[in-house]
Design a protein around this motif. Structure first.
Motif: not given
Length: 182
Positions: A1-13
């Motif tokens: 199971m390969r899962i993408a975690f999409l986040v911006a360069p800053e601001g993720v909790e």
């Protein structure tokens, strides 16, 4: 199971990234940090800078068909930045179009709204997004976790960090049910 975690360069909790990440690892999966820029992302503990994490893939250089599912962590700034990035929005839209499951917590449904994939679905989120979701054609519910199994893609959503245990258990279970054989 390969899962993408999409986040911006800053601001993720941070906890909304690290707890789901660990849940994927604990389930024997491979989490992959995808962002709009190479290098590192800056996580936050609410408004305070927390840890940095290395980006493994850049959106626009990877496609949804490389993954079994997508996790969209929250924080206020993270999804706000993602929804203004055309490649990030297209990446999300591609997951849904291919029928791959998507999990989103807190403010992350903003990116789903921008991708125009919430119409006719039932979701939960941080309470301040309820009007945005309703205006985009979704039904908003105030629940710890919501699973919307509408075609083409299953959505698992939660409201806030306090819901992380239920969110992680639920999305991992849904992703495992729908993952492709290795």
């Amino acid at each position: 199971m390969r899962i993408a975690f999409l986040v911006a360069p800053e601001g993720v909790e941070q906890v909304e990234l690290t707890d789901p990440w660990q849940a994927v690892v604990d389930a024997g999966g491979e989490p992959v940090l995808v962002s709009t820029e190479a290098g590192e992302i800056q996580a936050f503990n609410h408004l305070d800078k927390a840890d940095t994490f290395p980006v493994q893939q850049v959106v626009g250089e990877v496609s949804a068909d490389s993954f079994d599912g997508l996790v969209l962590p929250g924080g206020v700034a993270n999804p706000d930045a993602l929804r203004t990035d055309e490649k990030a929005v297209a990446f999300v839209r591609d997951f849904v179009g291919q029928g791959r499951p998507v999990a989103a917590i807190c403010h992350a449904p903003w990116t789903l709204i921008e991708a125009d994939v919430v119409r006719g679905r039932t979701l939960t989120s941080w309470p301040s997004l309820q009007t945005d979701l309703r205006n985009a054609g979704a039904t908003w519910v105030d629940e710890q976790v919501s699973v919307c199994d509408a075609q083409p893609s299953t959505f698992v959503t939660s409201r806030k960090p306090d819901d992380l245990k239920a969110f992680c258990e639920t999305f991992v279970g849904e992703f495992l049910k729908q993952s492709r054989p290795a």
